[in-house]
Scaffold this motif. Structure first.
Motif, mmCIF file in Angstrom:
data_model
loop_
_atom_site.group_PDB
_atom_site.id
_atom_site.type_symbol
_atom_site.label_atom_id
_atom_site.label_comp_id
_atom_site.label_asym_id
_atom_site.label_seq_id
_atom_site.Cartn_x
_atom_site.Cartn_y
_atom_site.Cartn_z
ATOM 1 N N ALA A 211 -5.952 -7.747 -1.214
ATOM 2 C CA ALA A 211 -4.730 -8.560 -1.156
ATOM 3 C C ALA A 211 -3.495 -7.676 -1.264
ATOM 4 O O ALA A 211 -3.407 -6.667 -0.562
ATOM 5 C CB ALA A 211 -4.765 -9.654 -2.210
ATOM 6 N N ASP A 212 -2.575 -7.985 -2.166
ATOM 7 C CA ASP A 212 -1.284 -7.288 -2.126
ATOM 8 C C ASP A 212 -1.174 -6.089 -3.066
ATOM 9 O O ASP A 212 -0.088 -5.545 -3.240
ATOM 10 C CB ASP A 212 -0.154 -8.281 -2.399
ATOM 11 N N ILE A 213 -2.296 -5.652 -3.657
ATOM 12 C CA ILE A 213 -2.226 -4.330 -4.266
ATOM 13 C C ILE A 213 -2.593 -3.259 -3.244
ATOM 14 O O ILE A 213 -2.403 -2.073 -3.492
ATOM 15 C CB ILE A 213 -3.073 -4.191 -5.552
ATOM 16 N N MET A 214 -3.059 -3.687 -2.075
ATOM 17 C CA MET A 214 -3.218 -2.812 -0.903
ATOM 18 C C MET A 214 -3.019 -3.663 0.342
ATOM 19 O O MET A 214 -3.956 -3.969 1.058
ATOM 20 C CB MET A 214 -4.590 -2.142 -0.890
ATOM 21 N N PRO A 215 -1.777 -4.055 0.622
ATOM 22 C CA PRO A 215 -1.540 -5.019 1.694
ATOM 23 C C PRO A 215 -1.805 -4.489 3.103
ATOM 24 O O PRO A 215 -2.100 -5.269 4.002
ATOM 25 C CB PRO A 215 -0.066 -5.387 1.514
ATOM 26 N N THR A 216 -1.676 -3.173 3.297
ATOM 27 C CA THR A 216 -1.949 -2.573 4.607
ATOM 28 C C THR A 216 -2.746 -1.290 4.408
ATOM 29 O O THR A 216 -2.835 -0.749 3.296
ATOM 30 C CB THR A 216 -0.667 -2.231 5.379
ATOM 31 N N HIS A 217 -3.281 -0.783 5.507
ATOM 32 C CA HIS A 217 -4.021 0.481 5.447
ATOM 33 C C HIS A 217 -3.141 1.628 4.985
ATOM 34 O O HIS A 217 -3.615 2.601 4.401
ATOM 35 C CB HIS A 217 -4.612 0.808 6.826
ATOM 36 N N ASN A 221 -3.110 5.144 -0.633
ATOM 37 C CA ASN A 221 -2.811 5.997 -1.789
ATOM 38 C C ASN A 221 -2.571 5.124 -3.024
ATOM 39 O O ASN A 221 -1.689 4.265 -3.010
ATOM 40 C CB ASN A 221 -1.574 6.842 -1.487
ATOM 41 N N PRO A 222 -3.308 5.327 -4.103
ATOM 42 C CA PRO A 222 -3.131 4.477 -5.288
ATOM 43 C C PRO A 222 -1.709 4.488 -5.849
ATOM 44 O O PRO A 222 -1.293 3.503 -6.473
ATOM 45 C CB PRO A 222 -4.114 5.085 -6.303
ATOM 46 N N LEU A 223 -0.962 5.550 -5.617
ATOM 47 C CA LEU A 223 0.392 5.643 -6.166
ATOM 48 C C LEU A 223 1.426 4.884 -5.337
ATOM 49 O O LEU A 223 2.551 4.699 -5.798
ATOM 50 C CB LEU A 223 0.813 7.113 -6.285
ATOM 51 N N TRP A 224 1.064 4.447 -4.157
ATOM 52 C CA TRP A 224 2.022 3.763 -3.284
ATOM 53 C C TRP A 224 2.034 2.271 -3.614
ATOM 54 O O TRP A 224 1.360 1.466 -2.995
ATOM 55 C CB TRP A 224 1.665 4.007 -1.824
ATOM 56 N N ALA A 225 2.823 1.914 -4.601
ATOM 57 C CA ALA A 225 2.940 0.522 -5.043
ATOM 58 C C ALA A 225 4.200 -0.112 -4.459
ATOM 59 O O ALA A 225 5.165 0.574 -4.114
ATOM 60 C CB ALA A 225 2.971 0.456 -6.568
ATOM 61 N N PRO A 232 3.803 -2.687 -11.547
ATOM 62 C CA PRO A 232 3.381 -1.630 -10.620
ATOM 63 C C PRO A 232 2.391 -0.639 -11.207
ATOM 64 O O PRO A 232 1.509 -0.152 -10.483
ATOM 65 C CB PRO A 232 4.698 -0.951 -10.229
ATOM 66 N N VAL A 233 2.508 -0.311 -12.491
ATOM 67 C CA VAL A 233 1.563 0.628 -13.096
ATOM 68 C C VAL A 233 0.156 0.015 -13.110
ATOM 69 O O VAL A 233 -0.837 0.704 -12.855
ATOM 70 C CB VAL A 233 2.005 1.021 -14.517
ATOM 71 N N THR A 234 0.071 -1.285 -13.369
ATOM 72 C CA THR A 234 -1.221 -1.971 -13.302
ATOM 73 C C THR A 234 -1.762 -1.938 -11.879
ATOM 74 O O THR A 234 -2.964 -1.722 -11.663
ATOM 75 C CB THR A 234 -1.086 -3.424 -13.782
ATOM 76 N N SER A 235 -0.897 -2.140 -10.898
ATOM 77 C CA SER A 235 -1.323 -2.057 -9.491
ATOM 78 C C SER A 235 -1.943 -0.700 -9.194
ATOM 79 O O SER A 235 -2.989 -0.601 -8.537
ATOM 80 C CB SER A 235 -0.136 -2.297 -8.556
ATOM 81 N N VAL A 236 -1.297 0.358 -9.672
ATOM 82 C CA VAL A 236 -1.790 1.715 -9.439
ATOM 83 C C VAL A 236 -3.179 1.892 -10.047
ATOM 84 O O VAL A 236 -4.105 2.391 -9.398
ATOM 85 C CB VAL A 236 -0.799 2.753 -10.008
ATOM 86 N N HIS A 237 -3.339 1.485 -11.303
ATOM 87 C CA HIS A 237 -4.624 1.665 -11.975
ATOM 88 C C HIS A 237 -5.726 0.822 -11.336
ATOM 89 O O HIS A 237 -6.861 1.293 -11.174
ATOM 90 C CB HIS A 237 -4.488 1.321 -13.458
ATOM 91 N N GLU A 238 -5.404 -0.415 -10.983
ATOM 92 C CA GLU A 238 -6.410 -1.281 -10.356
ATOM 93 C C GLU A 238 -6.779 -0.779 -8.964
ATOM 94 O O GLU A 238 -7.956 -0.813 -8.575
ATOM 95 C CB GLU A 238 -5.900 -2.720 -10.285
ATOM 96 N N LYS A 239 -5.796 -0.314 -8.223
ATOM 97 C CA LYS A 239 -6.101 0.218 -6.895
ATOM 98 C C LYS A 239 -6.984 1.459 -7.011
ATOM 99 O O LYS A 239 -7.957 1.630 -6.264
ATOM 100 C CB LYS A 239 -4.822 0.554 -6.125
ATOM 101 N N LYS A 241 -9.076 2.188 -9.331
ATOM 102 C CA LYS A 241 -10.414 1.740 -9.721
ATOM 103 C C LYS A 241 -11.199 1.193 -8.538
ATOM 104 O O LYS A 241 -12.357 1.590 -8.298
ATOM 105 C CB LYS A 241 -10.276 0.665 -10.810
ATOM 106 N N TRP A 242 -10.582 0.302 -7.772
ATOM 107 C CA TRP A 242 -11.306 -0.365 -6.706
ATOM 108 C C TRP A 242 -11.435 0.477 -5.445
ATOM 109 O O TRP A 242 -12.384 0.285 -4.666
ATOM 110 C CB TRP A 242 -10.676 -1.727 -6.412
ATOM 111 N N MET A 243 -10.532 1.443 -5.253
ATOM 112 C CA MET A 243 -10.727 2.376 -4.149
ATOM 113 C C MET A 243 -11.917 3.279 -4.446
ATOM 114 O O MET A 243 -12.749 3.558 -3.574
ATOM 115 C CB MET A 243 -9.472 3.215 -3.913
ATOM 116 N N ALA A 244 -12.032 3.740 -5.682
ATOM 117 C CA ALA A 244 -13.176 4.564 -6.066
ATOM 118 C C ALA A 244 -14.483 3.792 -5.880
ATOM 119 O O ALA A 244 -15.484 4.331 -5.375
ATOM 120 C CB ALA A 244 -13.029 5.036 -7.506
ATOM 121 N N TYR A 245 -14.488 2.529 -6.280
ATOM 122 C CA TYR A 245 -15.672 1.692 -6.112
ATOM 123 C C TYR A 245 -16.029 1.558 -4.628
ATOM 124 O O TYR A 245 -17.200 1.686 -4.234
ATOM 125 C CB TYR A 245 -15.427 0.308 -6.712
ATOM 126 N N GLY A 246 -15.031 1.281 -3.808
ATOM 127 C CA GLY A 246 -15.281 1.095 -2.385
ATOM 128 C C GLY A 246 -15.763 2.356 -1.695
ATOM 129 O O GLY A 246 -16.660 2.316 -0.848
#
Length: 285
Positions: A211-217, A221-225, A232-239, A241-246
């Motif tokens: 969704a909108d913690i990674m709205p486009t390709h 980058n996790p830092l691009w909030a 935004p800091v939560t967005s960075v940490h969650e992104k 986490k879930w990018m690593a999982y993916g």
């Protein structure tokens, strides 16, 4: 309409409309010189952002991920400010698939900002009513509470017209909820306090809808909030986490807003190994 199979799930992208928002706001503190190399921008510094629901057909269910921009839900001023070039064609797209609005069983709302939630209600006989009258609408409980009681900032995006007509259709959850086997919504916060992602883990393949913690390709980058993010800091940490999982699980990433790609798969190093392109837009920018 673009479609793909991921394990036992079939995904089809419906035309929910399009906006054009300020590129600087969509990439926060990232300089235009960097983000414009990854995502096209027009002379007004706007980027094209689809609002296209994903029809997820699985286990005999017709499930929508978010609802589109709707029809006749914005003023002329909002249309100009948000760069809305077209509104929803969800009903006609469903008809082309031999489905109706009444055939939608579940709507999974990642969050309730206007560009995701306007399609939940529609004008019928001069009154707003549920667009998908037979659907259960799943929303994270914090998000639902803020939708109904917005603060001075969020009142600009949480609209009464988008929640009052569907109040009896809404089902809330706290941390996560399983929609059907292997498919769940997970609370992340970040973009909004009640923001959620959608995770599908099949026998052979999986997908993550960020969704909108990674709205486009271009937001890989996790830092691009986003400057729009409430946390935004939560967005960075969650992104992160879930990018690593993916990456580790070779998951597909699906998009609601991306005007270039519908879905992308990365390898363990975060490099693109497969993608589903979106057909070019038919209107003049």
């Amino acid at each position: 309409m673009e479609s793909m199979k991921i394990d036992r799930a079939k995904l089809t992208w419906l035309n929910g409309g399009v906006t054009h928002l300020d590129g600087g706001a969509m990439f926060g503190v990232v300089p235009r010189a960097l983000w414009s190399k990854k995502y096209p921008v027009n002379e007004k510094n706007q980027i094209e952002l689809r609002t296209d629901p994903i029809l997820l057909q699985i286990d005999g269910l017709n499930i929508l991920i978010d609802s589109g921009i709707g029809n006749e839900k914005v003023t002329d001023k909002q249309r100009r400010n948000f760069g809305i070039k077209e509104e929803s064609n969800v009903a006609s797209d469903l008809s082309d698939l031999n489905l109706s609005l009444e055939d939608i069983n579940i709507v999974c709302m990642t969050h309730l900002h206007f560009d995701h939630a306007c399609g939940l209600t529609a004008w019928k006989n001069g009154e707003l009513a549920p667009t998908f009258p037979n659907a259960k609408i799943f929303v994270q409980s914090v998000e639902w509470n803020e939708m109904k009681h917005p603060n001075i900032r969020s009142a600009n995006t949480y609209w009464e017209d988008n929640w009052k007509p569907i109040e009896t259709n809404v089902h809330t959850y706290d941390n996560e909820v399983e929609i059907t086997k292997g498919l769940k919504m997970v609370h992340t916060s970040g973009h909004s306090d009640g923001h959620a992602i959608i995770l599908f883990e099949g026998e052979e393949e999986s997908f993550i809808h960020m969704a909108d913690i990674m709205p486009t390709h271009a937001h890989q980058n996790p830092l691009w909030a986003l400057a729009f993010d409430d946390y935004p800091v939560t967005s960075v940490h969650e992104k992160q986490k879930w990018m690593a999982y993916g990456y580790e699980n070779s998951a597909w990433y699906t998009f609601y807003h991306d005007a270039i790609y519908r879905a992308i798969k990365y390898n363990a190093e975060g490099q693109v190994v497969d993608r589903i392109n979106k057909a070019p837009s038919v209107y003049n920018k």
